[in-house]
Design a protein around this motif. Sequence first.
Motif, PDB file in Angstrom:
ATOM      1  N   ILE A   1       0.934  -1.243  -0.004  1.00 37.28           N
ATOM      2  CA  ILE A   1       0.052   0.006   0.096  1.00 37.28           C
ATOM      3  C   ILE A   1       0.830   1.140   0.134  1.00 37.28           C
ATOM      4  O   ILE A   1       0.563   2.276  -0.571  1.00 37.28           O
ATOM      5  N   VAL A   2       1.912   1.267   0.643  1.00 35.05           N
ATOM      6  CA  VAL A   2       2.787   2.338   0.930  1.00 35.05           C
ATOM      7  C   VAL A   2       3.612   2.455  -0.548  1.00 35.05           C
ATOM      8  O   VAL A   2       3.366   3.718  -0.966  1.00 35.05           O
ATOM      9  N   ALA A   3       4.246   1.538  -0.918  1.00 33.37           N
ATOM     10  CA  ALA A   3       4.834   1.666  -2.094  1.00 33.37           C
ATOM     11  C   ALA A   3       3.897   2.033  -3.291  1.00 33.37           C
ATOM     12  O   ALA A   3       4.084   3.042  -4.096  1.00 33.37           O
ATOM     13  N   ALA A   4       2.780   1.253  -3.559  1.00 32.78           N
ATOM     14  CA  ALA A   4       2.088   1.682  -4.635  1.00 32.78           C
ATOM     15  C   ALA A   4       1.333   3.186  -4.548  1.00 32.78           C
ATOM     16  O   ALA A   4       1.318   3.559  -5.502  1.00 32.78           O
ATOM     17  N   SER A   5       1.287   3.743  -3.230  1.00 34.87           N
ATOM     18  CA  SER A   5       0.800   4.957  -3.212  1.00 34.87           C
ATOM     19  C   SER A   5       1.920   5.842  -3.821  1.00 34.87           C
ATOM     20  O   SER A   5       1.515   6.928  -4.564  1.00 34.87           O
ATOM     21  N   ILE A   6       3.191   5.695  -3.415  1.00 32.06           N
ATOM     22  CA  ILE A   6       4.179   6.529  -3.970  1.00 32.06           C
ATOM     23  C   ILE A   6       4.392   6.328  -5.574  1.00 32.06           C
ATOM     24  O   ILE A   6       4.425   7.542  -6.136  1.00 32.06           O
ATOM     25  N   VAL A   7       4.403   4.957  -5.779  1.00 37.11           N
ATOM     26  CA  VAL A   7       4.406   4.933  -7.352  1.00 37.11           C
ATOM     27  C   VAL A   7       3.387   5.540  -8.135  1.00 37.11           C
ATOM     28  O   VAL A   7       3.308   6.301  -9.061  1.00 37.11           O
ATOM     29  N   GLY A   8       2.169   5.543  -7.609  1.00 38.70           N
ATOM     30  CA  GLY A   8       0.828   5.855  -8.262  1.00 38.70           C
ATOM     31  C   GLY A   8       0.883   7.497  -8.277  1.00 38.70           C
ATOM     32  O   GLY A   8       0.420   8.080  -9.331  1.00 38.70           O
ATOM     33  N   ALA A   9       1.315   8.081  -7.182  1.00 38.72           N
ATOM     34  CA  ALA A   9       1.334   9.416  -7.202  1.00 38.72           C
ATOM     35  C   ALA A   9       2.177  10.079  -8.112  1.00 38.72           C
ATOM     36  O   ALA A   9       2.132  10.870  -8.805  1.00 38.72           O
ATOM     37  N   VAL A  10       3.584   9.434  -8.296  1.00 38.22           N
ATOM     38  CA  VAL A  10       4.842   9.634  -9.084  1.00 38.22           C
ATOM     39  C   VAL A  10       4.225   9.691 -10.541  1.00 38.22           C
ATOM     40  O   VAL A  10       4.298  10.588 -11.287  1.00 38.22           O
ATOM     41  N   VAL A  11       3.521   8.508 -11.022  1.00 31.37           N
ATOM     42  CA  VAL A  11       3.289   8.282 -12.222  1.00 31.37           C
ATOM     43  C   VAL A  11       2.257   9.056 -12.740  1.00 31.37           C
ATOM     44  O   VAL A  11       2.084   9.423 -13.724  1.00 31.37           O
ATOM     45  N   GLY A  12       1.186   9.232 -11.537  1.00 29.41           N
ATOM     46  CA  GLY A  12       0.008  10.225 -11.812  1.00 29.41           C
ATOM     47  C   GLY A  12       0.662  11.533 -12.444  1.00 29.41           C
ATOM     48  O   GLY A  12      -0.068  12.158 -13.551  1.00 29.41           O
ATOM     49  N   MET A  13       1.431  12.080 -11.722  1.00 25.16           N
ATOM     50  CA  MET A  13       2.052  13.458 -11.822  1.00 25.16           C
ATOM     51  C   MET A  13       2.662  13.368 -13.237  1.00 25.16           C
ATOM     52  O   MET A  13       2.552  14.356 -13.981  1.00 25.16           O
ATOM     53  N   MET A  14       3.327  12.269 -13.446  1.00 27.27           N
ATOM     54  CA  MET A  14       4.080  12.208 -14.717  1.00 27.27           C
ATOM     55  C   MET A  14       3.073  12.199 -16.034  1.00 27.27           C
ATOM     56  O   MET A  14       3.294  12.920 -16.964  1.00 27.27           O
ATOM     57  N   ARG A  15       2.083  11.584 -15.955  1.00 32.24           N
ATOM     58  CA  ARG A  15       0.848  11.618 -16.691  1.00 32.24           C
ATOM     59  C   ARG A  15       0.346  13.057 -17.264  1.00 32.24           C
ATOM     60  O   ARG A  15      -0.312  13.149 -18.050  1.00 32.24           O
ATOM     61  N   LEU A  16       0.365  13.942 -15.985  1.00 31.73           N
ATOM     62  CA  LEU A  16      -0.270  15.188 -16.042  1.00 31.73           C
ATOM     63  C   LEU A  16       0.866  16.327 -16.570  1.00 31.73           C
ATOM     64  O   LEU A  16       0.357  17.461 -17.097  1.00 31.73           O
ATOM     65  N   ALA A  17       2.242  15.741 -16.788  1.00 27.73           N
ATOM     66  CA  ALA A  17       3.326  16.713 -16.983  1.00 27.73           C
ATOM     67  C   ALA A  17       3.318  17.260 -18.260  1.00 27.73           C
ATOM     68  O   ALA A  17       2.527  16.579 -19.324  1.00 27.73           O
ATOM     69  N   HIS A  18       4.009  18.518 -18.463  1.00 24.89           N
ATOM     70  CA  HIS A  18       4.135  19.102 -19.763  1.00 24.89           C
ATOM     71  C   HIS A  18       4.920  18.402 -20.812  1.00 24.89           C
ATOM     72  O   HIS A  18       4.723  18.318 -22.140  1.00 24.89           O
ATOM     73  N   HIS A  19       5.907  17.860 -20.223  1.00 28.47           N
ATOM     74  CA  HIS A  19       7.034  17.086 -20.812  1.00 28.47           C
ATOM     75  C   HIS A  19       6.655  15.861 -21.434  1.00 28.47           C
ATOM     76  O   HIS A  19       5.999  15.203 -21.203  1.00 28.47           O
ATOM     77  N   PRO A  20       6.695  15.911 -22.940  1.00 28.20           N
ATOM     78  CA  PRO A  20       6.075  14.481 -23.629  1.00 28.20           C
ATOM     79  C   PRO A  20       6.808  13.311 -23.000  1.00 28.20           C
ATOM     80  O   PRO A  20       6.363  12.332 -23.268  1.00 28.20           O
ATOM     81  N   LEU A  21       8.117  13.499 -22.834  1.00 27.12           N
ATOM     82  CA  LEU A  21       8.949  12.147 -22.745  1.00 27.12           C
ATOM     83  C   LEU A  21       8.341  11.498 -21.419  1.00 27.12           C
ATOM     84  O   LEU A  21       8.020  10.172 -21.196  1.00 27.12           O
ATOM     85  N   LEU A  22       8.122  12.386 -20.213  1.00 27.28           N
ATOM     86  CA  LEU A  22       7.526  11.965 -19.099  1.00 27.28           C
ATOM     87  C   LEU A  22       6.030  11.438 -18.973  1.00 27.28           C
ATOM     88  O   LEU A  22       6.035  10.426 -18.792  1.00 27.28           O
ATOM     89  N   ARG A  23       5.553  12.217 -19.949  1.00 27.96           N
ATOM     90  CA  ARG A  23       4.000  11.757 -20.073  1.00 27.96           C
ATOM     91  C   ARG A  23       3.973  10.577 -20.811  1.00 27.96           C
ATOM     92  O   ARG A  23       3.051   9.533 -20.575  1.00 27.96           O
ATOM     93  N   GLY A  24       4.917  10.208 -21.854  1.00 30.28           N
ATOM     94  CA  GLY A  24       4.715   8.968 -22.416  1.00 30.28           C
ATOM     95  C   GLY A  24       5.187   7.848 -21.727  1.00 30.28           C
ATOM     96  O   GLY A  24       4.515   6.847 -21.740  1.00 30.28           O
ATOM     97  N   LEU A  25       6.237   7.963 -20.851  1.00 31.13           N
ATOM     98  CA  LEU A  25       6.569   6.888 -19.899  1.00 31.13           C
ATOM     99  C   LEU A  25       5.525   6.519 -19.068  1.00 31.13           C
ATOM    100  O   LEU A  25       5.340   5.463 -18.669  1.00 31.13           O
ATOM    101  N   GLY A  26       4.973   7.629 -18.519  1.00 25.32           N
ATOM    102  CA  GLY A  26       3.924   7.329 -17.363  1.00 25.32           C
ATOM    103  C   GLY A  26       2.858   6.583 -18.256  1.00 25.32           C
ATOM    104  O   GLY A  26       2.133   5.644 -17.519  1.00 25.32           O
ATOM    105  N   GLY A  27       2.323   7.012 -19.283  1.00 28.96           N
ATOM    106  CA  GLY A  27       1.275   6.193 -19.932  1.00 28.96           C
ATOM    107  C   GLY A  27       1.880   4.738 -20.459  1.00 28.96           C
ATOM    108  O   GLY A  27       0.744   3.990 -19.975  1.00 28.96           O
ATOM    109  N   ALA A  28       2.656   4.658 -20.826  1.00 25.99           N
ATOM    110  CA  ALA A  28       3.300   3.422 -21.069  1.00 25.99           C
ATOM    111  C   ALA A  28       3.177   2.397 -19.964  1.00 25.99           C
ATOM    112  O   ALA A  28       2.590   1.412 -19.833  1.00 25.99           O
TER     113      ALA A  28
END
Lengths: 385, 341
Positions: A99-126
């Motif tokens: 639960i702890v690790a998934a929350s951290i991963v989820g928060a980070v990846v969720g932010m990545m998907r919202l980012a303006h940078h296309p590479l970050l967004r793409g990685l998060g999406g993948a």
Amino acid sequence: MSRVAGDEAWRARERARRRREVATQGGVALILLLLLVLVAHNVGQNLAARQIHSGFGFLSDPAGFNLGESVIAFEARDTYLRAFEAGIANTLRVALAGIVAASIVGAVVGMMRLAHHPLLRGLGGAFVEIFRNTPLLIQLLAIYLVVTELLPDAGEGLTWPGVALLSKQGLQLAVPAHEHAALAAAAGAALVGGLAAALAARRWLTGGRGLVGLAGGLACAVLGWLASGVAGGWSRPTVDGFLVEGGAALTPEFLALWLGLTLFTGAAIAELVRAGALAVPRAQWDAALALGLTRGQAMAAVIFPQALRLAIPPLASQYMNLVKNSSLAVMIGYPDLVSIGNTSINQNGQALEVILIVMAAYLATNLVLALAMGFVNARVTRAPR
Amino acid sequence: MTLKPLVPFALALAGLACATEARAGKTLDGVKSAGVVRCGVNTSGPGFSNADSQGRWTGLDVDFCRAVAAAVLGDANKVKFTPLNSQQRFSALQAGEIDVLSRNSTWTLTRDASLGVAFTGINYFDGQGFMVPKKLKIDSAKKLNGATLCVQAGTTSEKNVADWFAAHGMKYKPVVFDTAEAITSAFFAGRCQVYTTDMSDLAGARTKAPRADDYAILPEVISKEPLGPSVRRGDDEWFQIVRWTLFAMLEAEEDGLTQANVDAQKKDSKDPAVQRFLGVSEDDGKLLGLDREWAYRIVRQVGNYGESFERNLGPKSAVGLPRGVNNLWNKGGLMYAPPIR
């Protein structure tokens, strides 16, 4: 006068309606209860007719099998009851870590998907698409296979003498020799450090004070734990032939299960984070920026609290899924509650009783989790709108 | 009103409560009307029950199922095989999903007396052993202190190994997997230093190793594992049929009857025991509720016990086990059938 009479008539009708309701509901409840008793009786009779032994008496018998790893001390002479406790402890261990690790991963990846940078967004999406769209069971088997194939053999593991040892046996780590003292030191340091960090944050920061306090607390907990090791001595892993003693171990089974649950649930949580943030109206951003807040401040003080309010109820259900999914441990050899239940069924043949125990344990765990998340939800939604 | 959602629940409960007790007995009638013997076998146990590349089941336990079908239905192919893992096996038998469980299962008191099943005999005398990679240079199980052991869930092995290590004052770490496939892949990947299970299983598993020569089976045998078929309790008629099917296979070997010579023997043999066994002179079958040629068909269609052993487990098969204690009693082994008369 007629008005009072009308009220009387209405009250009488209302009383009659309530009586009918109570009677029908009571009747249905009674029938259900009778049926339950009948089912239990029938099951008991059938078991007896097939000469299958039943009852919960076996719980006080010695289990007679060993566990590969256990949070609480367990050996073959202990009772079945103790074995189930060990199983629950192992399940809770991987569930909480997950639960702890998934929350951290989820928060980070969720932010990545919202980012303006296309590479970050793409990685998060993948990441999200891969881990959300393949079965967890397959992921676990794949991770376990990779972990066991990649790690070096037990005899020729990677060592950092006296500190850590990495091989197919898992990761063996030196830990403070006095376990309880170390935990106490960590908790104390966390309290003091967390408060200090929160106070400092209150003074110098406008947003994210809670997070700073939490991070400070965690950092101080680690420091306190390490300090107790330095002061009280370390328990180091030592190898003698096959025997590895001392220290603490993270087995490949635990690591694979933890990683699998973290990635799978993390992907789902990332989508909740994204959904929550996108659901906050665009005008809130504009208003926050118009007030002169930076993007970071706007995120922390305006958007995040509102997103949280939307994300918490589905988050609770993701956490509960994680707890239930941890039962896939049985496929990769981690001794969780289900694995121990399976072993017990085969040692004593009392499938019905064991399955009831396992179900009750998961139900209780998830009810507690639901209660806790309900409390958090109430706190978050109570914040001024 | 909270009433509505309760209705389907109540109906389901009512259904459960009214479901009456399964009919005890009469397995034979069921088998005859279905036209197949439903037989529970191992999912993957080379030599005992293993599906080959064409999907055809082979093995000692599989042959036993075929022998039952030959005796009861007259055709050794009228078997429906249900592959079961070690945890499903007894539940499947209890629940009536299979008629016979022939899945290298150890006969123990607890299983015989409390699971609602009855073991009908022993078709393989086994014992638990240890397999290790040769590169560890271990020659005795007594040197395994602290080792990590791969064990299958829901087997007698789990308990035996705990007892044996405790008795020798040694420690070990079990890694428990659900299926034999999961164990072998973890063991051959090197996750455990030792794989422990019945000796015959170890020999079977070794045939699946990337390089069989890299693994050694240690000499210690730490338990008695009499493996045999079992049936549901409460149907003595069926119990007798299954029990005497095994005895017939043993008796045939003792009398020198094989798949190849049984037809000639049936015609020419003057031996009263052989004549009785093959149903020429007497009809033993009706005592079991079968016809007079039941034993003849077992030998003709499946073969005697020795033939089945050699084909599936013997030195010339892939598993390559010696006959050892599984030889007939008059050849130095433990296999002994009561007289068929």
